[in-house]
Design a protein around this motif. Structure first.
Motif, PDB file in Angstrom:
ATOM      1  N   ILE A 189     -10.270   2.980 -11.227  1.00  0.00           N
ATOM      2  CA  ILE A 189      -8.813   2.841 -11.396  1.00  0.00           C
ATOM      3  C   ILE A 189      -8.380   3.524 -12.687  1.00  0.00           C
ATOM      4  CG2 ILE A 189      -6.943   1.191 -11.897  1.00  0.00           C
ATOM      5  CD1 ILE A 189      -7.663   1.403  -8.912  1.00  0.00           C
ATOM      6  N   TYR A 190      -9.097   3.286 -13.779  1.00  0.00           N
ATOM      7  CA  TYR A 190      -8.706   3.905 -15.051  1.00  0.00           C
ATOM      8  C   TYR A 190      -8.885   5.427 -15.026  1.00  0.00           C
ATOM      9  CZ  TYR A 190      -7.735  -0.557 -17.168  1.00  0.00           C
ATOM     10  OH  TYR A 190      -7.174  -1.773 -17.465  1.00  0.00           O
ATOM     11  N   ARG A 191      -9.885   5.905 -14.320  1.00  0.00           N
ATOM     12  CA  ARG A 191     -10.028   7.369 -14.152  1.00  0.00           C
ATOM     13  C   ARG A 191      -8.857   7.914 -13.339  1.00  0.00           C
ATOM     14  NH1 ARG A 191     -15.789   6.353 -13.829  1.00  0.00           N
ATOM     15  NH2 ARG A 191     -15.588   5.975 -11.604  1.00  0.00           N
ATOM     16  N   ASP A 192      -8.483   7.209 -12.285  1.00  0.00           N
ATOM     17  CA  ASP A 192      -7.340   7.625 -11.469  1.00  0.00           C
ATOM     18  C   ASP A 192      -6.057   7.633 -12.296  1.00  0.00           C
ATOM     19  OD1 ASP A 192      -9.026   7.837  -9.300  1.00  0.00           O
ATOM     20  OD2 ASP A 192      -8.287   6.029  -8.284  1.00  0.00           O
ATOM     21  N   LEU A 193      -5.871   6.625 -13.130  1.00  0.00           N
ATOM     22  CA  LEU A 193      -4.679   6.562 -13.979  1.00  0.00           C
ATOM     23  C   LEU A 193      -4.645   7.730 -14.957  1.00  0.00           C
ATOM     24  CD1 LEU A 193      -4.517   2.731 -14.748  1.00  0.00           C
ATOM     25  CD2 LEU A 193      -3.196   4.029 -13.043  1.00  0.00           C
ATOM     26  N   ASP A 194      -5.800   8.107 -15.452  1.00  0.00           N
ATOM     27  CA  ASP A 194      -5.881   9.257 -16.359  1.00  0.00           C
ATOM     28  C   ASP A 194      -5.465  10.536 -15.638  1.00  0.00           C
ATOM     29  OD1 ASP A 194      -6.518  10.500 -18.850  1.00  0.00           O
ATOM     30  OD2 ASP A 194      -8.422  11.158 -17.980  1.00  0.00           O
ATOM     31  N   ILE A 195      -5.913  10.705 -14.419  1.00  0.00           N
ATOM     32  CA  ILE A 195      -5.547  11.885 -13.633  1.00  0.00           C
ATOM     33  C   ILE A 195      -4.045  11.885 -13.345  1.00  0.00           C
ATOM     34  CG2 ILE A 195      -5.785  13.001 -11.372  1.00  0.00           C
ATOM     35  CD1 ILE A 195      -8.743  12.034 -11.418  1.00  0.00           C
ATOM     36  N   ILE A 196      -3.520  10.745 -12.943  1.00  0.00           N
ATOM     37  CA  ILE A 196      -2.084  10.639 -12.660  1.00  0.00           C
ATOM     38  C   ILE A 196      -1.275  10.989 -13.894  1.00  0.00           C
ATOM     39  CG2 ILE A 196      -0.234   9.009 -12.116  1.00  0.00           C
ATOM     40  CD1 ILE A 196      -2.312   7.564 -10.284  1.00  0.00           C
ATOM     41  N   SER A 197      -1.681  10.464 -15.023  1.00  0.00           N
ATOM     42  CA  SER A 197      -0.982  10.743 -16.279  1.00  0.00           C
ATOM     43  C   SER A 197      -1.072  12.214 -16.665  1.00  0.00           C
ATOM     44  CB  SER A 197      -1.566   9.874 -17.390  1.00  0.00           C
ATOM     45  OG  SER A 197      -0.951  10.158 -18.611  1.00  0.00           O
ATOM     46  N   SER A 198      -2.223  12.829 -16.426  1.00  0.00           N
ATOM     47  CA  SER A 198      -2.426  14.219 -16.841  1.00  0.00           C
ATOM     48  C   SER A 198      -1.578  15.214 -16.057  1.00  0.00           C
ATOM     49  CB  SER A 198      -3.904  14.595 -16.747  1.00  0.00           C
ATOM     50  OG  SER A 198      -4.313  14.668 -15.405  1.00  0.00           O
ATOM     51  N   VAL A 199      -1.052  14.819 -14.899  1.00  0.00           N
ATOM     52  CA  VAL A 199      -0.179  15.713 -14.138  1.00  0.00           C
ATOM     53  C   VAL A 199       1.296  15.455 -14.444  1.00  0.00           C
ATOM     54  CG1 VAL A 199      -1.817  16.137 -12.280  1.00  0.00           C
ATOM     55  CG2 VAL A 199      -0.151  14.291 -12.046  1.00  0.00           C
ATOM     56  N   GLY A 200       1.551  14.629 -15.453  1.00  0.00           N
ATOM     57  CA  GLY A 200       2.922  14.442 -15.919  1.00  0.00           C
ATOM     58  C   GLY A 200       3.657  13.239 -15.370  1.00  0.00           C
ATOM     59  N   ILE A 201       2.983  12.403 -14.625  1.00  0.00           N
ATOM     60  CA  ILE A 201       3.639  11.193 -14.125  1.00  0.00           C
ATOM     61  C   ILE A 201       3.551  10.142 -15.231  1.00  0.00           C
ATOM     62  CG2 ILE A 201       3.544   9.361 -12.392  1.00  0.00           C
ATOM     63  CD1 ILE A 201       2.569  11.526 -10.440  1.00  0.00           C
ATOM     64  N   PRO A 202       4.709   9.603 -15.649  1.00  0.00           N
ATOM     65  CA  PRO A 202       4.758   8.700 -16.809  1.00  0.00           C
ATOM     66  C   PRO A 202       4.231   7.300 -16.495  1.00  0.00           C
ATOM     67  CG  PRO A 202       6.930   8.908 -15.852  1.00  0.00           C
ATOM     68  CD  PRO A 202       6.028   9.843 -15.084  1.00  0.00           C
ATOM     69  N   ILE A 203       2.921   7.148 -16.587  1.00  0.00           N
ATOM     70  CA  ILE A 203       2.270   5.869 -16.305  1.00  0.00           C
ATOM     71  C   ILE A 203       1.781   5.282 -17.621  1.00  0.00           C
ATOM     72  CG2 ILE A 203      -0.014   6.837 -15.846  1.00  0.00           C
ATOM     73  CD1 ILE A 203      -0.109   4.852 -13.446  1.00  0.00           C
ATOM     74  N   TYR A 204       1.991   3.995 -17.796  1.00  0.00           N
ATOM     75  CA  TYR A 204       1.638   3.327 -19.044  1.00  0.00           C
ATOM     76  C   TYR A 204       0.865   2.052 -18.769  1.00  0.00           C
ATOM     77  CZ  TYR A 204       5.002   6.489 -21.061  1.00  0.00           C
ATOM     78  OH  TYR A 204       5.659   7.622 -21.442  1.00  0.00           O
ATOM     79  N   THR A 205       0.088   1.646 -19.758  1.00  0.00           N
ATOM     80  CA  THR A 205      -0.620   0.375 -19.678  1.00  0.00           C
ATOM     81  C   THR A 205      -0.292  -0.432 -20.919  1.00  0.00           C
ATOM     82  OG1 THR A 205      -2.605   1.249 -20.763  1.00  0.00           O
ATOM     83  CG2 THR A 205      -2.542   1.367 -18.357  1.00  0.00           C
ATOM     84  N   SER A 206      -0.297  -1.738 -20.768  1.00  0.00           N
ATOM     85  CA  SER A 206      -0.118  -2.614 -21.918  1.00  0.00           C
ATOM     86  C   SER A 206      -1.129  -3.752 -21.803  1.00  0.00           C
ATOM     87  CB  SER A 206       1.312  -3.152 -21.986  1.00  0.00           C
ATOM     88  OG  SER A 206       1.624  -3.891 -20.831  1.00  0.00           O
ATOM     89  N   ASN A 207      -1.634  -4.162 -22.933  1.00  0.00           N
ATOM     90  CA  ASN A 207      -2.638  -5.224 -22.987  1.00  0.00           C
ATOM     91  C   ASN A 207      -1.979  -6.575 -23.159  1.00  0.00           C
ATOM     92  OD1 ASN A 207      -4.740  -3.348 -22.877  1.00  0.00           O
ATOM     93  ND2 ASN A 207      -4.691  -3.052 -25.080  1.00  0.00           N
ATOM     94  N   GLY A 208      -2.762  -7.593 -22.992  1.00  0.00           N
ATOM     95  CA  GLY A 208      -2.280  -8.942 -23.261  1.00  0.00           C
ATOM     96  C   GLY A 208      -1.931  -9.709 -22.008  1.00  0.00           C
ATOM     97  N   ARG A 209      -1.450 -10.892 -22.251  1.00  0.00           N
ATOM     98  CA  ARG A 209      -1.165 -11.824 -21.170  1.00  0.00           C
ATOM     99  C   ARG A 209      -0.158 -11.273 -20.152  1.00  0.00           C
ATOM    100  NH1 ARG A 209       0.360 -18.146 -21.788  1.00  0.00           N
ATOM    101  NH2 ARG A 209       0.430 -18.553 -19.571  1.00  0.00           N
ATOM    102  N   ASN A 210       0.876 -10.640 -20.619  1.00  0.00           N
ATOM    103  CA  ASN A 210       1.886 -10.086 -19.720  1.00  0.00           C
ATOM    104  C   ASN A 210       1.725  -8.584 -19.522  1.00  0.00           C
ATOM    105  OD1 ASN A 210       3.253 -12.547 -19.228  1.00  0.00           O
ATOM    106  ND2 ASN A 210       4.147 -12.409 -21.268  1.00  0.00           N
ATOM    107  N   GLY A 211       0.555  -8.074 -19.841  1.00  0.00           N
ATOM    108  CA  GLY A 211       0.302  -6.646 -19.747  1.00  0.00           C
ATOM    109  C   GLY A 211       0.097  -6.190 -18.311  1.00  0.00           C
ATOM    110  N   GLY A 212      -0.092  -4.910 -18.192  1.00  0.00           N
ATOM    111  CA  GLY A 212      -0.332  -4.353 -16.878  1.00  0.00           C
ATOM    112  C   GLY A 212      -0.175  -2.848 -16.881  1.00  0.00           C
TER     113      GLY A 212
END
Length: 92
Positions: free
Chosen positions: A35-58
């Protein structure tokens, strides 16, 4: 097919607004690392995907991001898949 999963992740996030890595891993029957590799690929093509840590993260897309599959022709979808595949190959 990996490219199909990348699109499915994007559409899943567009529909749900936010998801966890474990939720995505379970849904797509892959590991957290995948999943994290896929997110890296998605991000590298310019799609604005973000992650946040913590209880309400995602994992989420920027609020104003829009990707309407109906607006993409079959050829455009294929070109995006090829670009994603080429990025994946060059990262190895």
């Amino acid at each position: 097919m990996k490219e199909s999963r990348l699109f499915k992740i994007i559409y899943y996030l567009l529909d749900r607004e936010k998801a966890t890595a474990s939720e995505l891993a379970e849904k797509f029957e892959v590991s957290f690392r995948t999943i994290y590799r896929d997110l890296d690929i998605i991000s590298s093509v310019g799609i604005p995907i973000y992650t946040s840590n913590g209880r309400n993260g995602g994992i989420y897309l920027v609020d104003n991001f829009v990707l309407n599959k109906a607006l993409l022709s079959d050829e455009e979808q294929q070109n995006i898949l090829i670009a994603l595949h080429n990025l994946e190959v060059t990262k190895k």
